[in-house]
Enzyme design. Structure first.
Site, PDB file in Angstrom:
ATOM      1  N   GLY A 190       0.847  -1.201   0.000  1.00  0.00           N
ATOM      2  CA  GLY A 190       0.000   0.000   0.000  1.00  0.00           C
ATOM      3  C   GLY A 190       0.870   1.234   0.000  1.00  0.00           C
ATOM      4  O   GLY A 190       0.575   2.216   0.676  1.00  0.00           O
ATOM      5  N   ALA A 191       1.941   1.166  -0.796  1.00  0.00           N
ATOM      6  CA  ALA A 191       2.987   2.196  -0.743  1.00  0.00           C
ATOM      7  C   ALA A 191       2.513   3.556  -1.220  1.00  0.00           C
ATOM      8  O   ALA A 191       3.127   4.574  -0.912  1.00  0.00           O
ATOM      9  CB  ALA A 191       4.184   1.754  -1.584  1.00  0.00           C
ATOM     10  N   SER A 192       1.426   3.589  -1.974  1.00  0.00           N
ATOM     11  CA  SER A 192       1.007   4.883  -2.502  1.00  0.00           C
ATOM     12  C   SER A 192       0.014   5.572  -1.568  1.00  0.00           C
ATOM     13  O   SER A 192      -0.456   6.664  -1.856  1.00  0.00           O
ATOM     14  CB  SER A 192       0.393   4.697  -3.891  1.00  0.00           C
ATOM     15  OG  SER A 192      -0.570   3.659  -3.844  1.00  0.00           O
ATOM     16  N   LYS A 230      -4.500  -0.674  12.868  1.00  0.00           N
ATOM     17  CA  LYS A 230      -5.928  -0.689  13.117  1.00  0.00           C
ATOM     18  C   LYS A 230      -6.669  -0.286  11.847  1.00  0.00           C
ATOM     19  O   LYS A 230      -6.085   0.431  11.017  1.00  0.00           O
ATOM     20  CB  LYS A 230      -6.273   0.271  14.258  1.00  0.00           C
ATOM     21  CG  LYS A 230      -6.113   1.732  13.839  1.00  0.00           C
ATOM     22  CD  LYS A 230      -6.592   2.701  14.882  1.00  0.00           C
ATOM     23  CE  LYS A 230      -6.365   4.110  14.336  1.00  0.00           C
ATOM     24  NZ  LYS A 230      -6.660   5.177  15.253  1.00  0.00           N
ATOM     25  N   HIS A 233      -6.182   3.133  21.527  1.00  0.00           N
ATOM     26  CA  HIS A 233      -5.160   4.005  22.126  1.00  0.00           C
ATOM     27  C   HIS A 233      -5.382   4.246  23.615  1.00  0.00           C
ATOM     28  O   HIS A 233      -4.511   4.001  24.432  1.00  0.00           O
ATOM     29  CB  HIS A 233      -5.137   5.370  21.414  1.00  0.00           C
ATOM     30  CG  HIS A 233      -4.929   5.283  19.945  1.00  0.00           C
ATOM     31  ND1 HIS A 233      -4.128   4.329  19.358  1.00  0.00           N
ATOM     32  CD2 HIS A 233      -5.416   6.031  18.924  1.00  0.00           C
ATOM     33  CE1 HIS A 233      -4.128   4.505  18.046  1.00  0.00           C
ATOM     34  NE2 HIS A 233      -4.906   5.531  17.755  1.00  0.00           N
ATOM     35  N   LYS A 290     -11.978  10.337  27.446  1.00  0.00           N
ATOM     36  CA  LYS A 290     -12.673  11.331  26.655  1.00  0.00           C
ATOM     37  C   LYS A 290     -11.910  11.466  25.348  1.00  0.00           C
ATOM     38  O   LYS A 290     -10.684  11.613  25.366  1.00  0.00           O
ATOM     39  CB  LYS A 290     -12.668  12.661  27.412  1.00  0.00           C
ATOM     40  CG  LYS A 290     -13.526  13.720  26.833  1.00  0.00           C
ATOM     41  CD  LYS A 290     -13.772  14.830  27.852  1.00  0.00           C
ATOM     42  CE  LYS A 290     -12.575  15.729  28.039  1.00  0.00           C
ATOM     43  NZ  LYS A 290     -12.907  16.970  28.751  1.00  0.00           N
ATOM     44  N   TYR A 324       3.930  17.207  34.734  1.00  0.00           N
ATOM     45  CA  TYR A 324       3.894  18.131  35.858  1.00  0.00           C
ATOM     46  C   TYR A 324       2.998  17.639  36.970  1.00  0.00           C
ATOM     47  O   TYR A 324       2.088  16.849  36.763  1.00  0.00           O
ATOM     48  CB  TYR A 324       3.573  19.556  35.446  1.00  0.00           C
ATOM     49  CG  TYR A 324       2.304  19.786  34.672  1.00  0.00           C
ATOM     50  CD1 TYR A 324       2.279  19.660  33.297  1.00  0.00           C
ATOM     51  CD2 TYR A 324       1.132  20.162  35.326  1.00  0.00           C
ATOM     52  CE1 TYR A 324       1.118  19.896  32.579  1.00  0.00           C
ATOM     53  CE2 TYR A 324      -0.030  20.406  34.619  1.00  0.00           C
ATOM     54  CZ  TYR A 324      -0.033  20.266  33.243  1.00  0.00           C
ATOM     55  OH  TYR A 324      -1.194  20.493  32.555  1.00  0.00           O
ATOM     56  N   ARG A 379     -15.819  22.876  23.396  1.00  0.00           N
ATOM     57  CA  ARG A 379     -15.169  21.985  24.351  1.00  0.00           C
ATOM     58  C   ARG A 379     -15.841  20.623  24.434  1.00  0.00           C
ATOM     59  O   ARG A 379     -15.588  19.863  25.363  1.00  0.00           O
ATOM     60  CB  ARG A 379     -15.160  22.631  25.731  1.00  0.00           C
ATOM     61  CG  ARG A 379     -14.139  23.739  25.772  1.00  0.00           C
ATOM     62  CD  ARG A 379     -14.370  24.738  26.866  1.00  0.00           C
ATOM     63  NE  ARG A 379     -13.389  25.795  26.718  1.00  0.00           N
ATOM     64  CZ  ARG A 379     -12.419  26.042  27.596  1.00  0.00           C
ATOM     65  NH1 ARG A 379     -12.356  25.362  28.699  1.00  0.00           N
ATOM     66  NH2 ARG A 379     -11.537  26.982  27.370  1.00  0.00           N
TER      67      ARG A 379
END
Lengths: 565, 603
Positions: free
Chosen positions: A84-86, A221, A313, A406, A456, A541
């Protein structure tokens, strides 16, 4: 089982027989072991003891060339075929990542890159196409042009159908030519639509497997749409490939701060005592994009944000975050722990999920389209472009701690982060300084994956001055300030891992099954009941429903608290 | 109740604690409920500066409490007067983000028409007075932190007019960098409140004259008097005797601030305390340790007690050692006379560093009230083993030539005897034998004429048990442990060293800092420690002052060692002026498996 590379392992030819015997049942393990073994030789470490001893230690990036130069002794050759190089992903991510690895001397001396797709193209045309997307590390520009030329000379193209064994046999003979009798290792990257995964796996396996080295296949995926289709895909792939030949990529696992998550937890004394329901009130996994589908919603519409982002993810990050300490850093040990987390989780309930879809919005004279304005999306689509969910892990460590996820498209900001909110201080002496809102006074650890990688820790401290006023400040580590070097793209890491046979960041079949088992009932219900998503303006938001979901579990979203949104 | 009384207490606690009032106030214990209540009241003027938003919801209740106490204490406060300042205070409380935390000056408003504070700086011509006390008073005035009616009176032996004093004082006054406006005007106004009275430190008569002058300025209002003894220790008692018997307030409070040295050892310290107590009650004595007024020392308790993430780690289970480090980059420079008689252990360790240690290690107090905190600090001190000679390394700087410049030795100082053995450097290992800290070494290090000026607290955590990444560190686990650093000076900062992955394709670990740099986060100037302490003394907030039993406990830890050093004439290890101090400090640390964090490669 066409491609099993177990019997003719390269290692047996060259290196310590003891170690090789030890691992003789695990074919692909060999290659890695083999590389590492060379590494160990380079560093003058003896062969005695466990071959695992230094497995993850050496900085591959910097000194990666060492093992490969050693490897030349056994004349091995690596062929990477992009099927699927293209396509877009190949152009934008895979070729540039391969070049970056080459540029950093991380690829073996003998390697070639083959593009495979249906389009007719010459080698020159492919090179031309690729060259446009290659970039050099900002911090190391020298010789970049030279390096690019060298790299492009190693790139070739072969045109063929995805379901034609014959065409793959042709590819095979081309590869053989380049390999010139060397030990041949082959990596196939399937950058193609999921419906032809199995065809390609079949053809590649039967027509173009390595005869004397390893053959591995990277798939991206979607791995199915639900438990059933995913199970089917796995079953089909396994007709032609062994489990350890399948590398299911989740590029989020290749992100720097996701890698760092385990380091933070397990290499610092100060975090582990806090890492449980005793101290942690909730965990938030947040992903947002500031753009919509923009004319490319065709694929997305049949999957939706839950499948596209959450089930893979975010769930993977959750599993890494919540897992028990593994026996070692080996791939199987880590993946075992991740599966345990997934299997301890309750399947998602409809009432613990909020879905949304963006609608058109005009701001400052500019109007932003609705999801359904996308011509590739049906006008009556109910596909969620936003979802929030509360998940629970029913084990001793996490019982009762809400894990909130979320994910959304066309949100006001582009962001991916993990937020850990700690409990309030019991019997806080400074209580009155906060008024009644103890929520605002708790500690919070934030791992920002993008943009601007950072870690942090929000702490309460005294505002300097004669009074006694408290304030939340950040103890922070901004990556850009600490590490001026460019952070490698996730694909670079993952490709290198696949080449080295390091499976830590790839998803095992049982992990995938467990992940689908959590989401499938919900996904089915959403579709059966035709749940209408809450509409939110493009660039906003997200739907307010997410706040009510959070409130239900006594959580307040950390990213919208006003302090640092 | 504590929270709400806090809004009012400042107004009447002064009234109550008059040294000549009914003998209600010996604050050494809180056994009687009466007393306990009173203490809370007098102490919780701090929370006033806390800006507690809760307070106002309980307003009505507060008022009645106040009235009741007003009745009991002084009839000068009418309910109406009571009302206004409360409202003002409420406003102050609600505007939490306001940078102006001295709004609480309105607290004085309750009495503003009838009470006055006279601050007498005894030893007004001295260095400390000029450099620290007058400027701190001006800064407080400038920030509206002083009551409406106040006067500052300089007292010393030199003959001087008011104008001369003002002239002298004005040279050292500075304005906050971040608020220059009206500064000269404010200076003028401040100087007009400054007066001078010349007299002997041991003359009751002279103090009686002072009293008369003060009365003039007080103009019949309730008189509160603060004496700051900025004089050599040998005349402390004389001055206290005279001030107490001739210049005490007749109807308000009288407080005396004393600076170190508080004696040279247990006996002399006890004698001094006994001497002071002939004329003053415990709660009139404010022993200042200016280190306790430093911003980050104040913040230490906030960090510990208002963050969930630190308290679970705060014990021998996770902490391997604690280091308290103080260094100056200059020597005695011709002013070694006083120092030579005391040495670095008395000058820095026994007070500043030990105080910080006690704050660091104490158990959670019942409340933030002074007596509760000081009770916990005393417990720590009393749980400690007296220092052993073998756990101490002493040093003295010798001369050193670098780049053509020669830096003098300590004994080159003309005010120092040639054969002086007084340590200008010391390192010590201390132990707290309680459940929380058993076996954890607390290392102290203090020195003059070192390569850097620094004061910091370092907390080194234990290694990660069964660390998965062990091999990434090679064998040196010492270098891979977490460390929390609280830097008091220079450049106030808090940082936490953590291990993280070096970005890149490999798996290399690295120590990075999670940090909070005060200068970057807070652009406002950080007030000088003396400002805070003076304000606290004016307000009767004793949290940062040292109680007699604390002082006793501190001396009893150090006295045996100090005696032994002197009796055995232990010769200090010499180190070059401007160096990192004697290497003996490293061997002492090594003995307890500690590595000094400040001289590591990656500090």
């Amino acid at each position: 089982m066409g491609l099993s590379d177990s019997s003719k392992n390269p290692c047996q030819k060259s290196l310590s027989a003891q170690i090789l015997k030890w691992a003789s049942t695990q074919c692909c393990f060999f290659a890695r072991c083999f590389l590492k073994f060379n590494l160990r030789l380079d560093f003058g470490v003896g062969t005695a003891g466990s071959p695992l001893a230094k497995k993850h230690i050496e900085p591959r990036g910097k000194k990666g060339s060492l093992p490969f130069s050693e490897l030349d002794n056994v004349e091995s050759h690596l062929s990477i075929t992009i099927v699927g190089a293209s396509g877009d992903l190949a152009k934008k991510k895979i070729f540039p990542a391969l070049f970056a690895l080459y540029y950093e001397d991380c690829l073996p001396k003998n390697f070639i890159v083959f593009g495979y797709a249906r389009t007719k193209m010459t080698d020159e045309e492919l090179r031309n196409m690729i060259s446009r997307t290659l970039t050099c590390r900002i911090d190391k520009r020298e010789n970049c042009e030279d390096k690019m030329d060298h790299f492009l000379k190693r790139c070739f193209y072969h045109s063929g159908l995805y379901d034609s064994e014959e065409h793959f046999v042709e590819l095979n003979s081309k590869l053989k030519e380049r390999e010139a009798g060397k030990l041949s290792n082959r990596l196939f990257y399937l950058s193609i639509p999921p419906n032809i995964f199995v065809d390609v796996a079949r053809c590649a396996s039967l027509g173009a497997s390595s005869e004397n080295g390893w053959t591995r296949v990277i798939v991206e995926k979607p791995f199915g749409r639900d438990s059933k289709s995913s199970g089917e895909l796995t079953r089909c792939l396994k007709q032609y490939l062994a489990e350890d030949q399948i590398f299911r990529i989740d590029h989020y696992l290749g992100k720097e701060l996701v890698e760092n998550l385990s380091v933070l937890r397990f290499a610092n004394l100060i975090f582990e005592p806090l890492w449980s329901r005793n101290c942690i009130r909730n965990v938030q996994l947040i992903f947002s994009e500031d753009f919509g589908t923009e004319g490319r919603g065709g694929y997305f519409d049949s999957y939706g944000i839950i499948r596209d982002i959450m089930q893979n993810h975010l769930l993977q990050i959750l599993a890494l975050f919540a897992m028990e300490s593994p026996v070692s850093l080996d791939a199987e040990d880590i993946r075992n722990e991740k599966v345990k987390v997934l299997r301890s989780m309750r399947p998602l309930q409809l009432e613990d999920v909020v879905v949304g879809q963006y609608k058109g919005h005009s701001k400052g004279g500019k109007s932003y389209p609705a999801y359904t304005d996308d011509p590739t999306v049906p006008n009556d689509s109910l596909t969620p472009t936003f979802a929030a969910a509360a998940l629970f892990i029913n084990n001793a460590r996490w019982d009762g701690v809400p894990f909130l996820m979320k994910a959304g498209k066309a949100i006001h900001t582009k962001r991916a982060e993990i937020r850990v909110q700690f409990r309030h201080v019991p019997g806080n002496l400074y209580k009155r300084n906060f008024g009644t809102d103890l929520d605002k006074a708790t500690n919070e650890l934030v791992l920002r994956v993008q943009p601007d990688e950072a870690i942090y820790l929000k702490i309460n401290n005294k505002v300097p001055g004669l009074g006694m006023r408290l304030d939340r400040s950040d103890l922070n580590l901004l990556y850009r300030a600490r590490y001026p070097r460019e952070i490698p793209d996730a694909y670079e890491r993952l490709l290198l891992d696949a080449i080295e046979g390091e499976r830590r960041l790839f998803i095992r079949s049982d992990e995938l099954d467990a992940a689908w088992a959590l989401f499938t009932p919900l996904l089915n219900e959403l579709e059966e009941k035709k749940i209408v998503p809450e509409l939110y303006p493009h660039g906003s938001r997200g739907p307010v429903g997410a706040h009510y979901l959070a409130a239900k579990h006594n959580v307040r979203w950390g990213d919208l608290s006003g302090e640092d949104s | 109740m504590a929270a709400l009384s806090s809004t009012h207490c400042r107004s009447y606690s002064p009234l109550q604690s008059s040294s000549f009032g009914p003998s209600s106030s010996s604050s050494s214990s809180s056994s009687s409920s009466n007393l306990g209540h009173f203490q809370r009241v007098s102490v919780s003027s701090v929370p006033k500066r806390f800006l507690a938003a809760k307070v106002y919801s309980l307003q009505s209740q507060t008022k009645s409490v106040a009235r009741m106490q007003d009745g009991a204490v002084a009839s000068t406060i009418t309910p109406i007067e009571n009302e206004t300042p409360f409202k003002k205070l409420k406003d102050g409380l609600l505007s939490v983000p306001s940078p102006d935390e001295c709004k609480d000056a309105v607290g004085f408003g309750i009495n503003e028409n009838d009470s006055t504070v006279s601050i007498t700086v005894v030893g007004a011509s001295g260095d400390l007075a000029k450099k620290k006390i007058f400027p701190a008073l001006f800064a407080l005035y400038y920030e509206d932190c002083l009551p409406k009616h106040f006067t500052v009176c300089g007292y010393a032996r030199s003959k001087m007019t008011d104008a001369e004093l003002r002239n002298m004082v004005s040279k050292t006054l500075t304005c906050r960098i971040d608020k220059r406006e009206n500064c000269s005007e404010k200076m003028e106004q401040f100087l007009r409140r400054c007066f001078y009275h010349s007299g002997q430190y041991d003359s009751q008569e002279n103090f009686a004259e002072l009293d008369k002058k003060l009365k003039e300025h007080e103009g019949g209002r309730v008189s509160n008097r603060l004496f700051y003894l900025s004089i050599p220790p040998n005349i402390f008692i004389d001055a206290v005797r005279c001030a107490s018997s001739s210049a005490s307030s007749g109807n308000g409070w009288t407080r005396v601030i004393v600076e170190k040295p508080f004696g040279r050892d247990s006996e002399s310290s006890a004698a001094l305390t006994k001497g002071l107590k002939q004329y003053l009650k415990e709660d009139q004595i404010f022993r200042i340790d200016h280190y306790l007024g430093k911003e980050l020392v104040e913040n230490l308790s906030v960090l510990r007690f208002s963050n969930l993430i630190f308290e679970p780690l705060w014990s021998r289970q996770y902490i391997r050692n604690v280091q308290l480090i103080f260094s100056e980059d200059f020597g005695t420079e011709g002013r070694g006379g006083y120092f030579d008689n005391y040495g670095i252990i008395r000058d820095i360790m026994q007070n500043h560093l030990l105080q910080i240690l006690a704050l660091f290690a104490m158990e959670t107090p019942v409340s933030l009230d002074a007596e509760d905190i000081r009770n916990e600090k005393v417990k720590v001190l009393r749980s400690m083993r007296p220092l052993q000679l073998e756990n101490v390394v002493t040093g003295q700087y010798k001369s050193h030539t670098k780049g053509g410049v020669t830096y003098p030795a300590y004994t080159d100082d003309k005010t120092v005897p040639k054969d002086s053995l007084t340590p200008t450097f010391a390192a010590a290992a201390l132990f707290i034998d309680n459940a929380r800290w058993d076996g954890v070494p607390f290392l102290m290090k203090a020195g003059k004429a070192l390569h850097t000026k620094r004061a910091e607290i370092r907390v080194q955590f234990r290694h990660v048990p069964g660390n998965l990444y062990n091999r990434n560190f090679g064998t040196d686990l010492d270098r891979a442990t977490n460390e929390l650093v609280i830097r008091v000076q220079p450049d106030e900062a808090i940082y936490l060293k953590i291990n993280n992955k070096v970005p890149g394709l490999g798996m290399r670990l690295d120590r990075s800092n999670l940090n909070l740099h005060y200068a970057a986060r807070y652009s406002k100037e950080i007030p000088d420690a003396y400002e805070r302490l003076l304000l606290d003394a004016v307000e009767g907030e004793r949290r940062l002052f040292i109680r007699s039993d604390e002082l006793d406990a501190a001396w009893s830890l150090f006295t045996p060692l100090l005696k032994e050093l002197e009796e055995k004439k232990i010769i200090p290890e010499y180190y070059p002026h401007g160096s990192r101090g004697p290497v003996g400090a490293h061997y002492l640390a090594a003995r307890y498996k500690v590595r000094w964090g400040d001289v590591g490669v990656d500090q």
